[in-house]
Design a protein around this motif. Structure first.
Motif, mmCIF file in Angstrom:
data_model
loop_
_atom_site.group_PDB
_atom_site.id
_atom_site.type_symbol
_atom_site.label_atom_id
_atom_site.label_comp_id
_atom_site.label_asym_id
_atom_site.label_seq_id
_atom_site.Cartn_x
_atom_site.Cartn_y
_atom_site.Cartn_z
ATOM 1 N N SER B 20 0.798 -1.212 0.000
ATOM 2 C CA SER B 20 0.000 0.000 0.000
ATOM 3 C C SER B 20 0.835 1.268 0.000
ATOM 4 O O SER B 20 0.390 2.303 -0.424
ATOM 5 C CB SER B 20 -0.912 0.017 1.220
ATOM 6 O OG SER B 20 -0.105 0.027 2.383
ATOM 7 N N THR B 21 2.033 1.186 0.525
ATOM 8 C CA THR B 21 2.777 2.424 0.679
ATOM 9 C C THR B 21 4.212 2.295 0.222
ATOM 10 O O THR B 21 4.822 1.241 0.323
ATOM 11 C CB THR B 21 2.756 2.887 2.149
ATOM 12 O OG1 THR B 21 3.549 4.048 2.251
ATOM 13 C CG2 THR B 21 3.284 1.837 3.081
ATOM 14 N N ASP B 22 4.697 3.392 -0.276
ATOM 15 C CA ASP B 22 6.102 3.463 -0.618
ATOM 16 C C ASP B 22 6.855 4.325 0.379
ATOM 17 O O ASP B 22 8.065 4.304 0.452
ATOM 18 C CB ASP B 22 6.289 4.032 -2.028
ATOM 19 C CG ASP B 22 6.327 2.913 -3.045
ATOM 20 O OD1 ASP B 22 5.859 3.137 -4.166
ATOM 21 O OD2 ASP B 22 6.820 1.815 -2.705
ATOM 22 N N ALA B 23 6.088 5.142 1.118
ATOM 23 C CA ALA B 23 6.728 6.042 2.061
ATOM 24 C C ALA B 23 7.351 5.231 3.196
ATOM 25 O O ALA B 23 6.814 4.222 3.615
ATOM 26 C CB ALA B 23 5.702 7.018 2.635
ATOM 27 N N ALA B 24 8.498 5.703 3.669
ATOM 28 C CA ALA B 24 9.186 4.994 4.743
ATOM 29 C C ALA B 24 8.353 5.059 6.012
ATOM 30 O O ALA B 24 7.752 6.074 6.326
ATOM 31 C CB ALA B 24 10.548 5.617 4.977
ATOM 32 N N PHE B 25 8.297 3.971 6.710
ATOM 33 C CA PHE B 25 7.514 3.884 7.939
ATOM 34 C C PHE B 25 8.361 4.349 9.122
ATOM 35 O O PHE B 25 7.936 5.122 9.948
ATOM 36 C CB PHE B 25 7.071 2.438 8.118
ATOM 37 C CG PHE B 25 5.919 2.294 9.035
ATOM 38 C CD1 PHE B 25 4.695 2.845 8.703
ATOM 39 C CD2 PHE B 25 6.050 1.594 10.221
ATOM 40 C CE1 PHE B 25 3.618 2.717 9.546
ATOM 41 C CE2 PHE B 25 4.975 1.462 11.059
ATOM 42 C CZ PHE B 25 3.762 2.022 10.733
ATOM 43 N N VAL B 26 9.583 3.839 9.141
ATOM 44 C CA VAL B 26 10.569 4.297 10.122
ATOM 45 C C VAL B 26 11.780 4.750 9.340
ATOM 46 O O VAL B 26 12.228 4.035 8.449
ATOM 47 C CB VAL B 26 10.987 3.160 11.078
ATOM 48 C CG1 VAL B 26 11.946 3.677 12.136
ATOM 49 C CG2 VAL B 26 9.774 2.518 11.716
ATOM 50 N N SER B 27 12.279 5.945 9.633
ATOM 51 C CA SER B 27 13.500 6.365 8.940
ATOM 52 C C SER B 27 14.521 6.899 9.915
ATOM 53 O O SER B 27 14.178 7.546 10.902
ATOM 54 C CB SER B 27 13.267 7.482 7.925
ATOM 55 O OG SER B 27 11.998 7.453 7.434
ATOM 56 N N PHE B 28 15.752 6.627 9.589
ATOM 57 C CA PHE B 28 16.880 7.218 10.308
ATOM 58 C C PHE B 28 17.553 8.174 9.346
ATOM 59 O O PHE B 28 17.894 7.787 8.235
ATOM 60 C CB PHE B 28 17.865 6.137 10.747
ATOM 61 C CG PHE B 28 17.279 5.137 11.693
ATOM 62 C CD1 PHE B 28 17.444 5.264 13.053
ATOM 63 C CD2 PHE B 28 16.546 4.038 11.208
ATOM 64 C CE1 PHE B 28 16.903 4.337 13.924
ATOM 65 C CE2 PHE B 28 15.999 3.114 12.068
ATOM 66 C CZ PHE B 28 16.173 3.260 13.435
ATOM 67 N N ARG B 29 17.722 9.427 9.748
ATOM 68 C CA ARG B 29 18.344 10.428 8.894
ATOM 69 C C ARG B 29 19.619 10.919 9.541
ATOM 70 O O ARG B 29 19.564 11.663 10.525
ATOM 71 C CB ARG B 29 17.407 11.627 8.702
ATOM 72 C CG ARG B 29 16.090 11.315 8.040
ATOM 73 C CD ARG B 29 16.206 11.393 6.511
ATOM 74 N NE ARG B 29 15.189 10.565 5.886
ATOM 75 C CZ ARG B 29 13.926 10.958 5.715
ATOM 76 N NH1 ARG B 29 13.562 12.156 6.092
ATOM 77 N NH2 ARG B 29 13.051 10.145 5.146
ATOM 78 N N ASP B 30 20.768 10.474 9.006
ATOM 79 C CA ASP B 30 22.060 10.971 9.485
ATOM 80 C C ASP B 30 22.206 10.862 10.996
ATOM 81 O O ASP B 30 22.717 11.761 11.652
ATOM 82 C CB ASP B 30 22.226 12.454 9.104
ATOM 83 C CG ASP B 30 22.717 12.594 7.684
ATOM 84 O OD1 ASP B 30 23.476 11.701 7.258
ATOM 85 O OD2 ASP B 30 22.322 13.566 7.027
ATOM 86 N N VAL B 31 21.748 9.751 11.552
ATOM 87 C CA VAL B 31 21.767 9.657 13.008
ATOM 88 C C VAL B 31 23.185 9.387 13.504
ATOM 89 O O VAL B 31 23.881 8.517 12.984
ATOM 90 C CB VAL B 31 20.822 8.542 13.488
ATOM 91 C CG1 VAL B 31 20.952 8.344 14.991
ATOM 92 C CG2 VAL B 31 19.389 8.882 13.124
ATOM 93 N N GLN B 32 23.594 10.184 14.475
ATOM 94 C CA GLN B 32 24.885 9.980 15.119
ATOM 95 C C GLN B 32 24.660 9.861 16.606
ATOM 96 O O GLN B 32 23.730 10.446 17.150
ATOM 97 C CB GLN B 32 25.824 11.161 14.856
ATOM 98 C CG GLN B 32 26.141 11.349 13.377
ATOM 99 C CD GLN B 32 27.206 12.402 13.175
ATOM 100 O OE1 GLN B 32 27.288 13.347 13.935
ATOM 101 N NE2 GLN B 32 28.007 12.224 12.137
ATOM 102 N N LYS B 33 25.543 9.110 17.249
ATOM 103 C CA LYS B 33 25.401 8.986 18.700
ATOM 104 C C LYS B 33 26.772 8.879 19.337
ATOM 105 O O LYS B 33 27.628 8.117 18.882
ATOM 106 C CB LYS B 33 24.594 7.729 19.045
ATOM 107 C CG LYS B 33 24.516 7.422 20.519
ATOM 108 C CD LYS B 33 23.618 8.389 21.252
ATOM 109 C CE LYS B 33 23.694 8.191 22.753
ATOM 110 N NZ LYS B 33 22.897 9.189 23.478
ATOM 111 N N SER B 34 26.960 9.662 20.381
ATOM 112 C CA SER B 34 28.182 9.565 21.172
ATOM 113 C C SER B 34 27.770 9.533 22.630
ATOM 114 O O SER B 34 26.913 10.294 23.059
ATOM 115 C CB SER B 34 29.085 10.761 20.892
ATOM 116 O OG SER B 34 30.137 10.763 21.824
ATOM 117 N N TYR B 35 28.353 8.606 23.397
ATOM 118 C CA TYR B 35 28.020 8.548 24.819
ATOM 119 C C TYR B 35 28.905 9.481 25.627
ATOM 120 O O TYR B 35 28.490 10.035 26.621
ATOM 121 C CB TYR B 35 28.199 7.130 25.356
ATOM 122 C CG TYR B 35 27.090 6.192 24.963
ATOM 123 C CD1 TYR B 35 25.844 6.271 25.566
ATOM 124 C CD2 TYR B 35 27.289 5.213 23.994
ATOM 125 C CE1 TYR B 35 24.828 5.408 25.213
ATOM 126 C CE2 TYR B 35 26.274 4.346 23.637
ATOM 127 C CZ TYR B 35 25.047 4.448 24.249
ATOM 128 O OH TYR B 35 24.044 3.591 23.912
#
Ligand SMILES: Nc1ncnc2c1ncn2[C@@H]1O[C@H](COP(=O)(O)OP(=O)(O)OP(=O)(O)O)[C@@H](O)[C@H]1O
Ligand SMILES: [Mg+2]
Lengths: 438, 382
Positions: B20-35
């Motif tokens: 039914s859909t082409d749109a992303a359901f969950v997206s990560f955009r340029d995610v960065q993580k530092s603790y």
């Protein structure tokens, strides 16, 4: 001979379970033919003996330093040797007395002889003190009589002779007491510990209001201990939570701060509270300085209940924090996370998921602090004043000052019984198996 | 990196299971993580997940998989970049508002509640009426074939049963997305395979979107629609299991997924248009290979070759690469033989041959020839 061999299982039969291994119905034996059970129990016996030897020193120590004193205390609380031994003739003579009027002449004669003998070998003081517990004035009566009969010959009429020395001998009260206390065991210490006494008719009644002391003290000790337990929980719970959940480096520092009180003397900690809380103390000075209270409105926070509660809460706090911490340490953060992911707010997750799992720690810390608090002595003695004293302070008083060990033992036994009953009740409610002490 | 392989990473998400859909359901955009503010645990993570897709994050220990999952769930905050759920950024949304089902590695079943109470928890939070709650709990338990276990405590269940309860609990409130962090890590091999099948089955029936974390490559290959291979905080390749195995984009993926023979050398001839290059390995021999992420002569390259694509004793001239080899060891594995040979100075070169009636196993010390096709030998980065 059937031997139990655990030969290598073929690795390529992954579905084969160990239960499916064939078990012969015959008696199992080891490789040399001894039945398995015999061989097993032989092995177990040796390790049992080893374990027993390891605990033996502690066991002996506990018997000598814990079990025996408790038995001694329990027996002292009912022990009543003074009257039967010191006034043995009187006790024998008074046995048949019906309690009406004054006892017959034979009893007076026996008393004369007993007191005379007691005066001569200087043992009469004991029974004088003992009878004084029951009837005030009995001590001076007996000591006075002892001085007078010491060198006297047996008079023809002992009754008239004694009443002549002191007219109190003509009052049946003293004779009733002697008759009542002629048993080698007595309940009177327990009665005294519960603010009760015998009236003239020998019935057990409450003491007059102004003489009552111990029941109120028991109740005060209990509710103050409860309050202290509750306060340590209130203050300790968040600290334990932080200890269990902060990064190692910070939580270690925090732990040292929690344990620090253990490394300073109890007396130092208690007297520090005096310095802080007294009316010319640090806290009052500060509040006056910032204008919170006026100089003549200084708060009385020491030598009363407030002082006892503050100081004891502080001193017992680690005993609440440590069991709580040890329980919280075992609760992985994923529980809270799972609850949150399922839609629970932070508070809800805490209430339904975290808190119930810490109940074991609350139970352990609660009973520990409560029992320690009930038996606490030094701190209430130093900072409690009149209104903040515990029942333990009176046990100590009767042990050290009034030397009424029987009463001290009776109060202590009642305290012990109260703790045991509370513990059993608590066990019913919380379940000791559910507690975690560390 | 040649353009043909680049598309793997940027390829738009597949249509959802219902198309039914082409749109992303969950997206990560340029995610960065530092603790700690010093090192990046996740470096520029980009991923679009379609509705109903089964996505696996696969990577070695410490590569940042759990971190990505925890950021999705809201327990960690991305240092940079956005995570979008149905098109809306959720960075500042608290975890309990996200409506994601999560299965934790240690299951995180509440020990003080029964199995049924555990399952009822998310429904209770949503204040569902009691009767409805009970019905849903029972249905969820039956879905994982534990219908009669509702009154037990988690401690009275086996590992596999606990795992299924955790799964049922994550599904009972009908979330759109389910996150799983190595849910089968604590199970033994048989149970793990059984559960893989079961999870896959449930996924197909319910059509939920699954984000699955594992470091077990065979698990990832059997279950996923697409796999994101993680290393060092970066997605090395995002592709279907088949693509990943057949056409690894770089040396890390080739080594990480499946068994793999490697030969290292320098590119001496390059014909990008024809999809051909020649690599001279350190012994001096020249191997014709498919250029994947080498682009010019003189570059260092790792050649990757699957053990089952190597032919023993081929007809001379039938394959572009044929070399002599000494048999070092033959291991009988039932359905196939593993022959370890010394070829071109590499003594760890493994060949898998199916156990067929007409195949004669070789003996140690025997001299044979081995050969392989150009397309099966991929020239990757060094
Ligand atoms: N709370 C944290 N604080 C600091 N560093 C962390 C924290 N959690 C994870 N890390 C670090 O981040 C890196 C990635 O961790 P992560 O848990 O995401 O790895 P993973 O891919 O899930 O590994 P595994 O397969 O072992 O579970 C590791 O180097 C880890 O040490
Ligand atoms: Mg992880």
């Amino acid at each position: 001979m059937s031997t139990i061999s655990s030969g290598p299982r073929p690795a390529d039969y992954p579905n084969r379970r160990p239960e499916e291994a064939v078990a012969e119905p015959t008696v199992m034996t080891t490789a040399d033919g001894t039945p398995l059970k015999v061989s097993l129990s032989r092995k177990l016996r040796r390790s049992k003996i080893k374990a027993m030897l390891l605990v033996a020193p502690l066991f002996v120590f506990l018997v000598v330093s814990f079990v025996m004193p408790i038995f001694d205390m329990l027996s002292r609380s009912v022990d009543n040797p003074e009257v039967p031994t010191e006034l043995s003739r009187t006790v024998a003579a008074i046995e048949g007395w019906d309690g009406e009027g004054l006892p017959p002449e034979t009893v007076f004669a026996a008393a004369f002889q007993d007191i005379k003998e007691g005066a001569q070998n200087r043992s009469i003081g004991r029974v004088a003190t003992r009878l004084n517990y029951e009837e005030s004035g009995a001590r001076s009566l007996i000591m006075k009589t002892a001085r007078n009969v010491r060198n006297a010959e047996m008079p023809a009429n002992a009754k008239a002779f004694l009443i002549d020395i002191d007219e109190d001998w003509g009052d049946p009260a003293i004779w009733h007491v002697i008759q009542r206390e002629s048993d080698p065991y007595t309940l009177s210490y327990y009665l005294a510990a519960l603010d009760m006494e015998y009236n003239a008719q020998g019935e057990i009644v409450e003491k007059p209001e102004y003489m009552q002391l111990y029941v109120d003290l028991f109740i005060r000790t209990l509710w103050m201990s409860l309050l202290i337990t509750f306060l340590t929980l209130l203050l300790g719970y968040p600290v334990a939570y932080l200890l269990a959940n902060l990064p190692m480096r910070i939580s270690n520092l925090l732990m040292i701060m929690v344990l620090l009180p253990f490394w300073t003397s109890l007396l130092v900690r208690t007297t520090t509270w005096i310095a802080i809380l007294q009316s010319q103390g640090v806290l009052n000075d500060m509040m006056v300085a910032v204008g919170l209270i006026s100089d003549d409105g200084r708060l009385q926070m020491i030598h009363n209940q407030t002082g006892t509660i503050i100081a004891m809460t502080h001193i017992l706090l680690p005993f609440m924090i440590l069991p709580l911490y040890s329980v919280m340490k075992t609760i992985p953060p994923s529980y809270l996370r799972a609850a949150r992911s399922m839609g629970a707010s932070q508070l809800y997750a805490f209430r339904r998921v975290y808190f119930p799992q810490t109940l074991a720690g609350i139970g352990a810390g609660g009973i520990l602090v409560f029992i320690l608090s009930i038996g606490y002595y030094i701190t209430p003695a130093l900072v409690g004043g009149q209104s903040g004293r515990f029942i333990t302070n009176f046990i100590a008083y009767h042990m050290q000052s009034s030397l009424n060990w029987g009463l001290a033992a009776a109060i202590a036994s009642i305290l012990l019984a109260a703790v045991v009953i509370l513990y059993l009740l608590y066990n019913r409610l919380v379940g000791v198996d559910n507690m975690k002490l560390g | 990196m040649p353009p043909s392989e680049q598309t793997d990473v940027l390829e738009p998400p597949h249509a959802g299971a219902d198309g039914s859909t082409d749109a992303a359901f969950v997206s990560f955009r340029d995610v960065q993580k530092s603790y700690d503010g010093e090192t990046l645990v996740v470096k520029g993570f980009n991923l679009d997940i379609a509705k109903g897709e089964f996505i696996t994050l696969l990577g070695p220990s410490g590569s940042g998989k759990t971190t990505c999952l925890m950021m999705t769930a809201g327990f960690e905050v991305p240092t940079h970049g956005d995570i979008l759920l149905k098109g809306t950024p959720i960075n500042s949304m608290p975890p309990h508002k996200r409506g994601l089902g999560i299965v934790f590695q240690n299951y995180a079943l509440f020990p003080h509640m029964t199995v049924a109470e555990n399952l009822a928890f998310p429904l209770e939070v949503r204040s569902l009426p009691k009767a409805e709650r009970a019905a849903k709990v029972q249905r969820a338990l039956e879905m994982v074939r534990l219908g009669s276990f509702g009154d037990r405590r988690p401690a009275q269940l086996s590992g596999g049963q606990q795992q299924r309860v955790a799964l049922a609990r994550a599904l009972v409130f009908e979330p759109d997305v389910v996150l799983m962090d190595e849910p089968l890590g604590a199970l033994d091999k048989n149970l793990r395979e059984e559960m893989q099948f079961e999870i896959k089955h449930i996924h197909e029936n319910l059509g939920v979107t699954m984000i699955y974390v594992t470091h077990d490559q065979s698990e990832a290959l059997t279950m996923s629609d697409r796999i994101a291979v993680f290393n060092d905080g970066v997605v090395q390749q995002l592709a279907t299991p088949q693509e990943l195995y057949e056409r690894p984009a770089n040396a890390f993926v080739a080594r990480f997924i499946g068994e793999n023979n490697t030969l290292v050398g320098d590119v001496v001839e390059m014909d990008g248009a024809a999809g051909k290059c020649v690599v001279r390995v350190d012994g001096g021999a020249e191997i014709k290979a498919l250029p994947v992420n080498v682009s010019k002569t003189g570059e260092r390259s790792t050649l990757s070759l699957r053990p089952e694509r190597v032919v023993i004793d081929p007809e001379p001239g039938s394959l572009p690469n044929i070399f002599e080899a000494d048999v070092e060891e033959v291991i009988y594995l039932g359905d196939h033989h593993r022959t370890r040979v010394n070829v071109l100075g590499n003594r760890e070169f493994v060949i898998k041959t199916p156990n067929a009636a007409n195949v004669r196993p070789h003996r140690q010390g025997e001299r044979i020839t081995v050969g392989w096709a150009l397309e099966d030998c991929r020239a990757l980065d060094a």
